[in-house]
Design a protein around this motif. Structure first.
Motif, PDB file in Angstrom:
ATOM      1  N   ILE A 254      13.077   6.865  -8.016  1.00  0.00           N
ATOM      2  CA  ILE A 254      14.253   6.029  -8.232  1.00  0.00           C
ATOM      3  C   ILE A 254      13.847   4.887  -9.158  1.00  0.00           C
ATOM      4  N   ALA A 255      14.425   4.893 -10.373  1.00  0.00           N
ATOM      5  CA  ALA A 255      14.089   3.846 -11.338  1.00  0.00           C
ATOM      6  C   ALA A 255      14.662   2.513 -10.887  1.00  0.00           C
ATOM      7  N   GLN A 256      15.956   2.500 -10.518  1.00  0.00           N
ATOM      8  CA  GLN A 256      16.613   1.279 -10.049  1.00  0.00           C
ATOM      9  C   GLN A 256      17.653   1.653  -9.014  1.00  0.00           C
ATOM     10  N   SER A 257      17.861   0.771  -8.063  1.00  0.00           N
ATOM     11  CA  SER A 257      18.909   0.958  -7.069  1.00  0.00           C
ATOM     12  C   SER A 257      19.787  -0.292  -7.091  1.00  0.00           C
ATOM     13  N   ILE A 258      20.988  -0.140  -7.632  1.00  0.00           N
ATOM     14  CA  ILE A 258      21.874  -1.282  -7.884  1.00  0.00           C
ATOM     15  C   ILE A 258      23.090  -1.192  -6.967  1.00  0.00           C
ATOM     16  N   ARG A 259      23.487  -2.342  -6.447  1.00  0.00           N
ATOM     17  CA  ARG A 259      24.681  -2.412  -5.599  1.00  0.00           C
ATOM     18  C   ARG A 259      25.782  -3.192  -6.302  1.00  0.00           C
ATOM     19  N   ILE A 260      26.981  -2.676  -6.219  1.00  0.00           N
ATOM     20  CA  ILE A 260      28.146  -3.331  -6.801  1.00  0.00           C
ATOM     21  C   ILE A 260      28.743  -4.243  -5.743  1.00  0.00           C
ATOM     22  N   PRO A 261      28.861  -5.535  -6.012  1.00  0.00           N
ATOM     23  CA  PRO A 261      29.392  -6.472  -4.994  1.00  0.00           C
ATOM     24  C   PRO A 261      30.799  -6.079  -4.554  1.00  0.00           C
ATOM     25  N   ARG A 262      31.101  -6.430  -3.329  1.00  0.00           N
ATOM     26  CA  ARG A 262      32.427  -6.137  -2.785  1.00  0.00           C
ATOM     27  C   ARG A 262      33.520  -6.836  -3.601  1.00  0.00           C
ATOM     28  N   GLU A 263      33.223  -8.057  -4.022  1.00  0.00           N
ATOM     29  CA  GLU A 263      34.154  -8.805  -4.868  1.00  0.00           C
ATOM     30  C   GLU A 263      33.422  -9.151  -6.160  1.00  0.00           C
ATOM     31  N   PRO A 264      33.349  -8.205  -7.101  1.00  0.00           N
ATOM     32  CA  PRO A 264      32.561  -8.441  -8.327  1.00  0.00           C
ATOM     33  C   PRO A 264      33.155  -9.555  -9.180  1.00  0.00           C
ATOM     34  N   ARG A 265      32.257 -10.372  -9.738  1.00  0.00           N
ATOM     35  CA  ARG A 265      32.695 -11.455 -10.609  1.00  0.00           C
ATOM     36  C   ARG A 265      32.889 -10.940 -12.027  1.00  0.00           C
ATOM     37  N   ARG A 266      33.456 -11.748 -12.862  1.00  0.00           N
ATOM     38  CA  ARG A 266      33.709 -11.383 -14.240  1.00  0.00           C
ATOM     39  C   ARG A 266      32.375 -11.097 -14.956  1.00  0.00           C
ATOM     40  N   GLY A 267      32.314  -9.995 -15.656  1.00  0.00           N
ATOM     41  CA  GLY A 267      31.101  -9.616 -16.378  1.00  0.00           C
ATOM     42  C   GLY A 267      30.057  -8.929 -15.524  1.00  0.00           C
ATOM     43  N   GLU A 268      30.359  -8.709 -14.233  1.00  0.00           N
ATOM     44  CA  GLU A 268      29.384  -8.095 -13.323  1.00  0.00           C
ATOM     45  C   GLU A 268      28.998  -6.695 -13.784  1.00  0.00           C
ATOM     46  N   PHE A 269      29.972  -5.910 -14.231  1.00  0.00           N
ATOM     47  CA  PHE A 269      29.695  -4.520 -14.611  1.00  0.00           C
ATOM     48  C   PHE A 269      28.941  -4.432 -15.939  1.00  0.00           C
ATOM     49  N   ASP A 270      29.143  -5.404 -16.827  1.00  0.00           N
ATOM     50  CA  ASP A 270      28.342  -5.455 -18.053  1.00  0.00           C
ATOM     51  C   ASP A 270      26.873  -5.700 -17.716  1.00  0.00           C
ATOM     52  N   LYS A 271      26.631  -6.547 -16.727  1.00  0.00           N
ATOM     53  CA  LYS A 271      25.260  -6.801 -16.293  1.00  0.00           C
ATOM     54  C   LYS A 271      24.642  -5.550 -15.670  1.00  0.00           C
ATOM     55  N   ILE A 272      25.445  -4.799 -14.925  1.00  0.00           N
ATOM     56  CA  ILE A 272      24.944  -3.566 -14.297  1.00  0.00           C
ATOM     57  C   ILE A 272      24.505  -2.567 -15.368  1.00  0.00           C
ATOM     58  N   ILE A 273      25.295  -2.415 -16.430  1.00  0.00           N
ATOM     59  CA  ILE A 273      24.936  -1.492 -17.509  1.00  0.00           C
ATOM     60  C   ILE A 273      23.648  -1.942 -18.195  1.00  0.00           C
ATOM     61  N   LYS A 274      23.502  -3.271 -18.405  1.00  0.00           N
ATOM     62  CA  LYS A 274      22.275  -3.778 -19.019  1.00  0.00           C
ATOM     63  C   LYS A 274      21.067  -3.492 -18.143  1.00  0.00           C
ATOM     64  N   ARG A 275      21.228  -3.644 -16.838  1.00  0.00           N
ATOM     65  CA  ARG A 275      20.112  -3.349 -15.929  1.00  0.00           C
ATOM     66  C   ARG A 275      19.740  -1.875 -15.970  1.00  0.00           C
ATOM     67  N   LEU A 276      20.735  -1.018 -16.017  1.00  0.00           N
ATOM     68  CA  LEU A 276      20.457   0.415 -16.096  1.00  0.00           C
ATOM     69  C   LEU A 276      19.706   0.761 -17.380  1.00  0.00           C
ATOM     70  N   MET A 277      20.010   0.054 -18.459  1.00  0.00           N
ATOM     71  CA  MET A 277      19.351   0.330 -19.728  1.00  0.00           C
ATOM     72  C   MET A 277      17.919  -0.178 -19.773  1.00  0.00           C
ATOM     73  N   GLU A 278      17.516  -0.992 -18.794  1.00  0.00           N
ATOM     74  CA  GLU A 278      16.125  -1.429 -18.735  1.00  0.00           C
ATOM     75  C   GLU A 278      15.192  -0.253 -18.487  1.00  0.00           C
ATOM     76  N   THR A 279      15.695   0.763 -17.817  1.00  0.00           N
ATOM     77  CA  THR A 279      14.944   2.005 -17.629  1.00  0.00           C
ATOM     78  C   THR A 279      15.771   3.122 -18.286  1.00  0.00           C
ATOM     79  N   SER A 280      15.813   3.091 -19.616  1.00  0.00           N
ATOM     80  CA  SER A 280      16.722   3.976 -20.353  1.00  0.00           C
ATOM     81  C   SER A 280      16.368   5.456 -20.199  1.00  0.00           C
ATOM     82  N   ASN A 281      15.112   5.757 -19.853  1.00  0.00           N
ATOM     83  CA  ASN A 281      14.747   7.168 -19.635  1.00  0.00           C
ATOM     84  C   ASN A 281      15.441   7.749 -18.412  1.00  0.00           C
TER      85      ASN A 281
END
Length: 898
Positions: A254-281
């Motif tokens: 498992i490269a990363q295990s990310i949780r989406i907040p119950r009440e996500p703030r503005r820009g939260e999903f953009d940050k999630i995509i950036k984190r996923l790209m940290e392990t782009s393989n």
């Protein structure tokens, strides 16, 4: 503001008791038949169907609202479709004379708004009949005691949808022993029978789903993925189960295990995509999330211009739904999703598409669905008409005027209602035998006893598959596997590519990815090693490694170790083991064999024809003049030269090797010994004639045969000595063709004859051939009228050219993988050509005269040895004079008397 008293005086305006406790206020309102949303302008949140026995229902009719607002927009598929599926099932059961006869099932259906806390508040409706209420302090404004209607008793609950909602509700229902059957909640946590003993479900838990998803990931060859989960029981439990199973199985990191907040703030999903790209393989993303979160993840990926990069493997919350991918189809292309095995219920389609505003007034949310489905607006009292939207006519029809596709969980809603009905039916048969309607023993229905009947049901559901529960209330694991495909398909959408029922059946050839690519994309930390390479692991990261080459004749003993193959073997192409080195031999069907065999067959037929002609015309002048005895010897040698081709091509054995040694040089030896004897005789005769008229010795036929056999015996003696020293046998040579690349390694099945021994076997014949050529050159001036010197000379010149070409070809192919084929073909063709030259120049003209010009085959005047010598001397001198005059530039007409 509380409503005014209607048919009954309801709590009226005395609200001070609940002012400081909002949840108690909500409970008080529920006890008198209202929910918080009945107040003011909020829509109603409870649907009531009268019946002898009442079932509860929990459905996400509306989506979760923004902060501070409990409910959002209406959900057409997950909300209205599922709710109508319960109403449809109740209609079917109530009209079935064999299931709960004379008993009508009713319902109290609530909207959870996809929010667990709100659903908990709503579910208090189900337990209000079981709560002891003290109304002594409650008075109407006029001081009278209010009349409070007795609430209906809910015996069981169908729902909820989301696992977090089901868990919240199950905690309450357990306190009041009310059985619950979910149609969509799959969190593994709900399998804990000690905590959720009254919970059952007609869908399998996510522990099965997680195993299925792991099997899919491994089937696609991925070993490095990230996980993405919505915060809450469903998402977190699903991912935890997936990670636990993957750890136990091994081979997946498992490269990363990310949780989406119950009440996500503005820009939260953009940050999630950036984190996923940290392990782009780690392109593979295992996603356990609700529809709203899935949609926002896809939107963020599209915004980041990463269309086609992420390879989503979605849980059943994604399934085959169109709403999460709406307007994000390019990002979702190739997504593999899983859904409990289901079927479309035709009866429900007929039911639902026939619903209208006129015949479906019992569904209090249907008008809102109608507006959303047909993109129109209904005229309602107190609501201002929106001029930007067209007005609903009420004549619209579902699926005709709007897009309709049956929601995936409809089957399970129907099965859940039927499971409850079958349990009640079995309970009624046991407690009320022969009784019409509900008897005293079932009034009220005892929840713990009903639970036992629920766990014992076993019937064929709406899709024809068995509906049953294990001891934890879980249904069997049966899943369909989908992939969303857009390219190269006539109708873009979800396509079934496999099934999982305790093991995976996945059709990899039916899968396609972004842009229609059929090759499965990679999601790995380190790419697989090439054939012949072993893994050198990176310390501390079990899915990452470096590749080191296993070269030469090494094979992979295991994926981390190289070892040498035995001498007679070579590594497999994938280097996982060794395989026998191929043994080659010349096959009769090979082009290398067809040409020599064809030439040999023609030569044997021609030689046989010549011998037959000579035997038949044995006493004719031409046959006698050609020297019959030596001619038959020479023809025998020619025949053996052609014959050796078959033994050179035949599969080596002890017998074949013996014949090869014997005949390889013998045929040529016989031929050239006979021709040498002839040319030597001619040379001696005319050399002797220059000195005297006395014939030389040993020119008689008998002498010629003796000389020939003496020459032949030398070859035979050498061969038999060879037999004694090294008996003929076969061998497989693995060293001759063992190049650095083991793919070209060959074992050669051959006789124990090296190239040198083969040339030595022919060397005596070559000596005879060269000697014969020398005598032919010396005898070139002898007139053709008197001898065969010139035909023999031409034969020897041509033969020498053939063998001069043979030597570089034979030895120049020593390193070729086709060496044996080329050398054998070159040798046999060269021998056949030599024999053909001899046969063609020495005997074919004679045969032609014998057969086609018999008038020339007559006896001529016999000449004495002296006359022959004189004629030859005159011819020689005349030729010399002509040459001298030509050298002196004088012209002379040629002598045509010859």
């Amino acid at each position: 503001m509380m409503p005014e008293a209607g048919p009954y005086c309801l709590l009226c305006r005395s609200t001070s008791l609940f002012a400081s406790r909002p949840w108690l206020r909500a409970l008080g309102l529920l006890l008198v038949g209202f929910s918080p949303l009945s107040l003011g302008t909020q829509p109603q949140s409870s649907l009531k169907i009268e019946g002898d026995i009442t079932l509860g229902g929990l459905f996400p009719v509306h989506s979760r609202g923004p902060a501070g607002v409990p409910c959002g927009e209406i959900k057409r598929e997950k909300g209205i479709h599922r709710l109508e599926a319960m109403l449809y099932a109740l209609d079917q059961i109530n009209s079935d004379p064999d299931l709960l006869p004379n008993i009508t099932l009713g319902a109290r259906i609530l909207d959870t708004c996809s929010r667990d806390t709100y659903a908990l508040e709503q579910s208090l409706t189900f337990v209000q009949a079981l709560i002891q209420k003290d109304n002594s302090g409650v008075r109407c404004s006029n001081g009278e005691t209010p009349i409070i209607p007795k609430p209906e008793r809910v015996v069981g609950v169908i729902g909820a949808s989301g696992s977090s909602v089901s868990i919240m509700v199950a905690n309450v229902l357990r306190l009041f022993a009310i059985p619950q059957i979910s149609y969509a909640s799959t969190a593994p946590e709900l399998s804990d029978n000690s905590r959720y003993e009254f919970f059952s479900r007609v869908v399998p838990p996510d522990s099965y789903q997680a195993q299925a998803m792991l099997d899919i990931v491994k089937a696609m060859g991925w070993n490095y993925v990230s996980t993405l989960a919505s915060e809450g029981n469903y998402g977190e439990s699903g991912v935890d189960s997936f990670m636990q199973i993957s750890r136990e199985a091994g081979g997946l990191c498992i490269a990363q295990s990310i949780r989406i907040p119950r009440e996500p703030r503005r820009g939260e999903f953009d940050k999630i995509i950036k984190r996923l790209m940290e392990t782009s393989n780690a392109r593979g993303v295992i996603i356990f999330a609700n529809e709203d979160d899935i949609k926002r993840v896809l939107q963020a990926a599209k915004k980041a211009n990463l269309t086609g990069h992420f390879l989503f493997v979605g849980s059943d919350s994604w399934g085959a739904k169109s709403s999460p991918i709406e307007d994000q189809e390019e990002v979702a292309e190739g997504a593999v999703t899983i859904l409990p095995k289901r079927a479309s219920i035709d009866g429900f389609d007929q039911y639902f598409t026939s619903r209208s505003l006129e015949n479906n007034r019992r569904n209090i949310w249907f008008a809102e669905f109608w507006e959303d489905d047909f993109k129109c607006k209904l005229t309602r009292p107190g609501i201002k008409y929106d001029p930007d939207r067209r007005k609903c006519t009420g004549e619209e029809r579902i699926s005709r005027d709007s897009q309709y596709e049956q929601e995936g969980k409809v089957q399970f809603v129907i099965d859940a209602v039927y499971a409850m009905a079958h349990a009640l039916h079995s309970m009624h048969m046991d407690l009320c035998p022969g009784s019409m309607g509900v008897c005293e023993k079932m009034d009220p229905v005892e929840g713990r006893m009903l639970l036992q009947y629920i766990r014992s049901v076993n019937f064929n559901g709406s899709a024809g598959t068995a509906v049953m529960f294990n001891e934890n209330g879980d249904a069997p694991g049966r899943y369909d596997i989908f992939q969303y495909q857009m390219s190269n398909v006539s109708n873009p959408g979800y396509r079934v590519i496999g099934q999982w029922t305790n093991h995976l059946r996945l059709n990899l050839e039916e899968m396609q990815w972004s842009g229609g690519d059929r090759k499965i994309p990679e999601s790995v930390c380190s790419f697989p090693c090439e054939p012949g390479e072993r893994k050198k692991m990176v310390k501390g990261v079990p899915c990452c490694w470096h590749c080191e080459l296993c070269d030469g004749y090494q094979f992979l003993l295991d994926e981390f170790t190289c070892d040498m193959c035995p001498f007679d073997m070579r590594p497999l192409k994938n280097r996982t083991g060794c395989r026998p080195t191929p043994i080659i031999k010349l096959e009769w069907s090979s082009p290398w064999a067809i040409i020599p065999v064809f030439l040999a067959i023609l030569g044997i037929l021609a030689t046989t024809g010549v011998i037959t002609t000579f035997v038949r015309f044995n006493d004719t002048p031409i046959v006698r003049a050609s020297g019959r005895e030596l001619s038959y010897v020479l023809l025998t040698g020619i025949f053996l030269i052609y014959l050796i081709t078959f033994f050179m091509i035949a599969e080596p054995s002890a017998g074949v090797c013996t014949i090869r040694r014997l005949l390889l040089g013998l045929g040529m030896c016989i031929s050239y010994a006979a021709m040498l004897t002839k040319t030597n005789r001619i040379y001696r005769i005319f050399e002797q004639g220059k000195k005297s008229v006395t014939p030389p010795k040993f020119i008689s036929p008998t002498s010629q045969l003796i000389i020939t056999f003496i020459l032949i015996s030398v070859q035979l003696l050498g061969v038999f000595i060879w037999f004694g020293v090294v008996p003929p046998h076969t061998t497989i040579d693995y060293d001759e063709l063992k190049p650095p690349n083991p793919e070209f390694a060959r074992g050669i099945l051959k006789c124990d004859m090296s190239d040198l021994s083969l040339i030595l076997c022919l060397s005596y014949s070559i000596v005879l051939m060269i000697t014969c050529t020398v005598y032919a050159i010396k005898s070139r001036g002898v007139p053709e009228t008197f001898n065969e010197a010139k035909p023999i000379g031409f034969t020897m010149y041509t033969t020498c050219i053939i063998w001069l070409a043979f030597v570089p070809i034979f030895f120049g192919t020593a390193q070729s993988t086709e060496k044996m084929f080329i050398q054998t073909t070159t040798l046999t063709v060269s021998m056949s050509l030599s024999a053909t030259v001899s046969l063609g120049m020495l005997y074919i003209p004679k045969v032609y005269v014998i057969i086609f010009h018999p008038e020339q085959n007559v006896q001529k005047r016999k000449r004495s040895f002296k006359a022959v010598v004189q004629a030859a001397t005159v011819s020689t001198r005349l030729s010399q004079k002509v040459n001298d005059k030509q050298n002196g530039e004088s012209k002379m007409e040629p002598d045509r008397s010859q």
